[in-house]
Design a protein around this motif. Structure first.
Motif, PDB file in Angstrom:
ATOM      1  N   PRO A  51      35.055   0.726 -26.181  1.00  0.00           N
ATOM      2  CA  PRO A  51      34.781   0.760 -27.624  1.00  0.00           C
ATOM      3  C   PRO A  51      35.868   1.452 -28.444  1.00  0.00           C
ATOM      4  CG  PRO A  51      32.830   1.365 -26.404  1.00  0.00           C
ATOM      5  CD  PRO A  51      33.922   1.263 -25.408  1.00  0.00           C
ATOM      6  N   TRP A  52      36.710   2.284 -27.802  1.00  0.00           N
ATOM      7  CA  TRP A  52      37.751   2.987 -28.565  1.00  0.00           C
ATOM      8  C   TRP A  52      38.732   1.981 -29.187  1.00  0.00           C
ATOM      9  CZ3 TRP A  52      37.890   7.951 -29.940  1.00  0.00           C
ATOM     10  CH2 TRP A  52      39.071   8.432 -30.492  1.00  0.00           C
ATOM     11  N   PHE A  53      39.164   0.976 -28.398  1.00  0.00           N
ATOM     12  CA  PHE A  53      40.064  -0.052 -28.926  1.00  0.00           C
ATOM     13  C   PHE A  53      39.313  -1.332 -29.258  1.00  0.00           C
ATOM     14  CE2 PHE A  53      42.890   2.833 -26.777  1.00  0.00           C
ATOM     15  CZ  PHE A  53      43.855   2.997 -27.736  1.00  0.00           C
ATOM     16  N   ASP A  54      38.241  -1.600 -28.507  1.00  0.00           N
ATOM     17  CA  ASP A  54      37.295  -2.666 -28.812  1.00  0.00           C
ATOM     18  C   ASP A  54      37.959  -3.992 -29.165  1.00  0.00           C
ATOM     19  OD1 ASP A  54      34.839  -3.768 -29.036  1.00  0.00           O
ATOM     20  OD2 ASP A  54      34.549  -3.231 -31.126  1.00  0.00           O
ATOM     21  N   ARG A  57      36.453  -7.232 -31.062  1.00  0.00           N
ATOM     22  CA  ARG A  57      36.507  -7.523 -32.500  1.00  0.00           C
ATOM     23  C   ARG A  57      37.533  -8.601 -32.802  1.00  0.00           C
ATOM     24  NH1 ARG A  57      40.368  -2.802 -34.665  1.00  0.00           N
ATOM     25  NH2 ARG A  57      41.152  -2.293 -32.617  1.00  0.00           N
ATOM     26  N   PHE A  58      38.519  -8.808 -31.873  1.00  0.00           N
ATOM     27  CA  PHE A  58      39.456  -9.918 -32.030  1.00  0.00           C
ATOM     28  C   PHE A  58      38.988 -11.152 -31.255  1.00  0.00           C
ATOM     29  CE2 PHE A  58      42.234  -6.048 -31.774  1.00  0.00           C
ATOM     30  CZ  PHE A  58      42.419  -5.928 -33.133  1.00  0.00           C
ATOM     31  N   VAL A 140      54.432 -13.812 -22.157  1.00  0.00           N
ATOM     32  CA  VAL A 140      54.855 -12.704 -23.002  1.00  0.00           C
ATOM     33  C   VAL A 140      54.974 -11.476 -22.123  1.00  0.00           C
ATOM     34  CG1 VAL A 140      54.183 -11.169 -24.886  1.00  0.00           C
ATOM     35  CG2 VAL A 140      53.991 -13.604 -25.184  1.00  0.00           C
ATOM     36  N   ARG A 148      51.041   1.001 -23.204  1.00  0.00           N
ATOM     37  CA  ARG A 148      49.973   1.589 -24.016  1.00  0.00           C
ATOM     38  C   ARG A 148      48.959   0.519 -24.400  1.00  0.00           C
ATOM     39  NH1 ARG A 148      51.105   6.496 -27.351  1.00  0.00           N
ATOM     40  NH2 ARG A 148      49.537   5.687 -28.739  1.00  0.00           N
ATOM     41  N   GLU A 150      47.750  -0.047 -27.238  1.00  0.00           N
ATOM     42  CA  GLU A 150      48.231  -0.664 -28.483  1.00  0.00           C
ATOM     43  C   GLU A 150      49.305  -1.708 -28.187  1.00  0.00           C
ATOM     44  OE1 GLU A 150      48.123   2.721 -28.199  1.00  0.00           O
ATOM     45  OE2 GLU A 150      47.245   3.589 -30.002  1.00  0.00           O
ATOM     46  N   ALA A 151      50.171  -1.381 -27.203  1.00  0.00           N
ATOM     47  CA  ALA A 151      51.239  -2.314 -26.835  1.00  0.00           C
ATOM     48  C   ALA A 151      50.661  -3.597 -26.257  1.00  0.00           C
ATOM     49  CB  ALA A 151      52.183  -1.667 -25.824  1.00  0.00           C
ATOM     50  N   TYR A 154      49.322  -5.606 -29.099  1.00  0.00           N
ATOM     51  CA  TYR A 154      50.481  -6.171 -29.792  1.00  0.00           C
ATOM     52  C   TYR A 154      51.036  -7.378 -29.026  1.00  0.00           C
ATOM     53  CZ  TYR A 154      55.032  -6.341 -32.087  1.00  0.00           C
ATOM     54  OH  TYR A 154      56.132  -6.755 -32.770  1.00  0.00           O
ATOM     55  N   GLY A 155      51.055  -7.245 -27.689  1.00  0.00           N
ATOM     56  CA  GLY A 155      51.530  -8.352 -26.850  1.00  0.00           C
ATOM     57  C   GLY A 155      50.683  -9.593 -27.001  1.00  0.00           C
ATOM     58  N   VAL A 158      51.569 -11.191 -30.236  1.00  0.00           N
ATOM     59  CA  VAL A 158      52.835 -11.935 -30.128  1.00  0.00           C
ATOM     60  C   VAL A 158      52.594 -13.279 -29.441  1.00  0.00           C
ATOM     61  CG1 VAL A 158      55.091 -11.954 -28.979  1.00  0.00           C
ATOM     62  CG2 VAL A 158      54.366  -9.934 -30.201  1.00  0.00           C
TER      63      VAL A 158
ATOM     64  N   VAL B  17      33.593   4.875 -33.172  1.00  0.00           N
ATOM     65  CA  VAL B  17      34.782   5.544 -32.637  1.00  0.00           C
ATOM     66  C   VAL B  17      36.001   4.626 -32.620  1.00  0.00           C
ATOM     67  CG1 VAL B  17      33.562   7.217 -31.204  1.00  0.00           C
ATOM     68  CG2 VAL B  17      34.127   4.988 -30.259  1.00  0.00           C
ATOM     69  N   THR B  18      35.790   3.349 -32.841  1.00  0.00           N
ATOM     70  CA  THR B  18      36.882   2.377 -32.737  1.00  0.00           C
ATOM     71  C   THR B  18      37.997   2.700 -33.723  1.00  0.00           C
ATOM     72  OG1 THR B  18      35.207   0.741 -32.235  1.00  0.00           O
ATOM     73  CG2 THR B  18      37.385  -0.093 -32.739  1.00  0.00           C
ATOM     74  N   ILE B  19      39.247   2.719 -33.197  1.00  0.00           N
ATOM     75  CA  ILE B  19      40.380   2.946 -34.097  1.00  0.00           C
ATOM     76  C   ILE B  19      40.843   1.595 -34.641  1.00  0.00           C
ATOM     77  CG2 ILE B  19      41.128   5.128 -33.042  1.00  0.00           C
ATOM     78  CD1 ILE B  19      43.447   3.410 -31.786  1.00  0.00           C
ATOM     79  N   TYR B  21      43.419  -0.267 -35.034  1.00  0.00           N
ATOM     80  CA  TYR B  21      44.834  -0.225 -34.631  1.00  0.00           C
ATOM     81  C   TYR B  21      45.822  -1.043 -35.469  1.00  0.00           C
ATOM     82  CZ  TYR B  21      49.083  -1.664 -32.437  1.00  0.00           C
ATOM     83  OH  TYR B  21      50.379  -2.040 -32.241  1.00  0.00           O
ATOM     84  N   PHE B  97      57.198   1.674 -28.955  1.00  0.00           N
ATOM     85  CA  PHE B  97      56.519   1.143 -27.777  1.00  0.00           C
ATOM     86  C   PHE B  97      56.060  -0.297 -27.946  1.00  0.00           C
ATOM     87  CE2 PHE B  97      53.245   3.178 -30.301  1.00  0.00           C
ATOM     88  CZ  PHE B  97      52.243   2.238 -30.310  1.00  0.00           C
ATOM     89  N   GLU B  98      56.124  -0.834 -29.147  1.00  0.00           N
ATOM     90  CA  GLU B  98      55.725  -2.234 -29.361  1.00  0.00           C
ATOM     91  C   GLU B  98      56.902  -3.132 -29.008  1.00  0.00           C
ATOM     92  OE1 GLU B  98      54.597  -1.721 -33.396  1.00  0.00           O
ATOM     93  OE2 GLU B  98      52.474  -1.593 -32.919  1.00  0.00           O
ATOM     94  N   ALA B 100      56.843  -5.931 -26.897  1.00  0.00           N
ATOM     95  CA  ALA B 100      56.501  -7.236 -26.324  1.00  0.00           C
ATOM     96  C   ALA B 100      57.459  -8.317 -26.797  1.00  0.00           C
ATOM     97  CB  ALA B 100      55.080  -7.607 -26.714  1.00  0.00           C
ATOM     98  N   SER B 101      57.874  -9.197 -25.853  1.00  0.00           N
ATOM     99  CA  SER B 101      58.762 -10.292 -26.234  1.00  0.00           C
ATOM    100  C   SER B 101      58.490 -11.508 -25.366  1.00  0.00           C
ATOM    101  CB  SER B 101      60.225  -9.876 -26.112  1.00  0.00           C
ATOM    102  OG  SER B 101      60.665 -10.084 -24.802  1.00  0.00           O
ATOM    103  N   GLU B 102      58.907 -12.655 -25.873  1.00  0.00           N
ATOM    104  CA  GLU B 102      58.640 -13.902 -25.158  1.00  0.00           C
ATOM    105  C   GLU B 102      59.728 -14.218 -24.144  1.00  0.00           C
ATOM    106  OE1 GLU B 102      57.701 -17.130 -27.847  1.00  0.00           O
ATOM    107  OE2 GLU B 102      56.522 -15.753 -29.050  1.00  0.00           O
TER     108      GLU B 102
END
Lengths: 174, 165
Positions: A51-54, A57-58, A140, A148, A150-151, A154-155, A158, B17-19, B21, B97-98, B100-102
């Motif tokens: 649930p922290w990143f959950d 929702r996407f 990818v 991470r 988040e990474a 993000y991937g 992408v 609690v969800t961030i 992002y 840290f982001e 990511a690449s193809e």
């Protein structure tokens, strides 16, 4: 374990696949595949699903079978022992077949890049997979040791074409 | 079933609690280490970082007329040892840290260095920046010997010794 050789049956035209790729802009189902990872990246994948990143929702959902999956979350440097299982799992994934290589092991092999027991990351395996008749439509790479949460999100963004990738090849003169 | 009901007041108390992002900034602490950045103006191409790097994400190769310090982010483990060891303090740890690449090729960063050729055998052995730096430090050392590659230098030194006797 023996690797079965199969001639790929091209039932999809390029146009069909592009259409299918456009359709999966949301609600992708992911399958987690560990190919000899140290579990660091696997824990980060679990973090993404909490649930922290959950990520639900996407619309991103973890499934138990590769036959249900759109994306394979691949971790680990692909050890020789896991390669036949990787082939088996990837063959079960329906087209369009998408792979998200997570962590520096899957991308470049990490400290095991020239080890006798590993194949040194996903880029080294693609040619072998093509030989066996497994076409991967989009890959990818997500570097990070471990990547991470988040990474990883993000991937996925992408991969679906929601954001432009930041990293580009650079050549600078000293 | 009864156990599940116990969770409800706790959930009501804690709330969401969800961030958020992609819209909110991720939590990045001061000690976080991301991808490294090589400052091309400071880097001399000595190769100290390539020796300390555990997964050999940094490599120094002399190809053609240039020495290339290649950084492969895909293999980096973000240990930060290269930044510690760098004698010129040219390597900086960023919070990026982001990554990511193809394409894998997008994950490389190259720093090109000029190379000095050996006066005798014509082989390329060291970057000109590093040679200049050594020249400044060793002012008493003969300038003629510095422009020789290690092998030719050994031969030169030995032949001098022989002729003296």
């Amino acid at each position: 374990m023996e690797i079965q050789r199969q001639v790929p049956v091209e039932i999809f035209s390029r146009k069909d696949l592009e259409k299918a790729l456009q359709r999966i802009k949301k609600s992708i189902w992911v399958f987690h595949l560990n190919t000899g990872s140290c579990n660091g990246c696997d824990i980060e994948i679990i973090d993404v699903l909490t649930p922290w990143f959950d990520v639900e929702r996407f619309g991103i959902k973890l499934v138990a079978s590769p036959r249900h999956a759109d994306v394979v979350l691949l971790t680990g440097p692909i050890t020789i022992k896991t390669f036949p299982r990787l082939v088996k799992a990837l063959r079960a994934v329906p087209r369009p077949r998408l792979v998200l290589a997570i962590g520096s092991c899957a991308v470049g092999g990490n400290i095991w890049f020239n080890s006798y027991a590993t194949l040194g990351g996903f880029p080294n395996v693609i040619d072998k997979l093509n030989e066996l008749g497994i076409v991967i439509d989009k890959i990818v790479y997500v570097p990070g040791c471990p990547a991470r949460p988040e990474a990883i999100i993000y991937g996925v963004a992408v991969m679906l074409g929601l954001v432009e990738q930041k990293t580009r090849y650079k050549k600078v003169k000293a | 079933m009864v156990k599940f009901v116990k969770v409800l007041p706790i959930a009501a108390k804690i709330g969401t609690v969800t961030i958020r992002y992609p819209y909110a900034k991720p939590i990045v602490t001061d000690s976080f280490r991301g991808a490294i950045e090589v400052d091309p103006s400071k880097c001399t191409g000595c190769g100290a970082c390539t020796r300390i790097c555990p997964p050999k994400a940094l490599s120094l190769n002399i190809e053609g007329g240039t020495a290339i310090l290649r950084y492969f982010v895909g293999r980096c483990i973000f240990c930060g040892m290269c930044a510690d060891i760098c004698p010129e303090k040219a390597i900086k740890i960023t919070k990026e840290f982001e990554l990511a690449s193809e394409q894998v090729s997008d994950l490389y960063i190259d720093v090109e260095h000029e190379v000095v050729t050996c006066r005798k055998c014509g082989s390329k052995f060291v970057t000109s920046k590093l040679l200049n730096k050594v020249e400044q430090k060793l002012s008493e050392f003969s300038k003629e010997l510095l422009s020789l590659c290690p092998r030719c230098r050994r031969v030169e030194m030995l032949s001098k010794q022989v002729y003296l006797r």
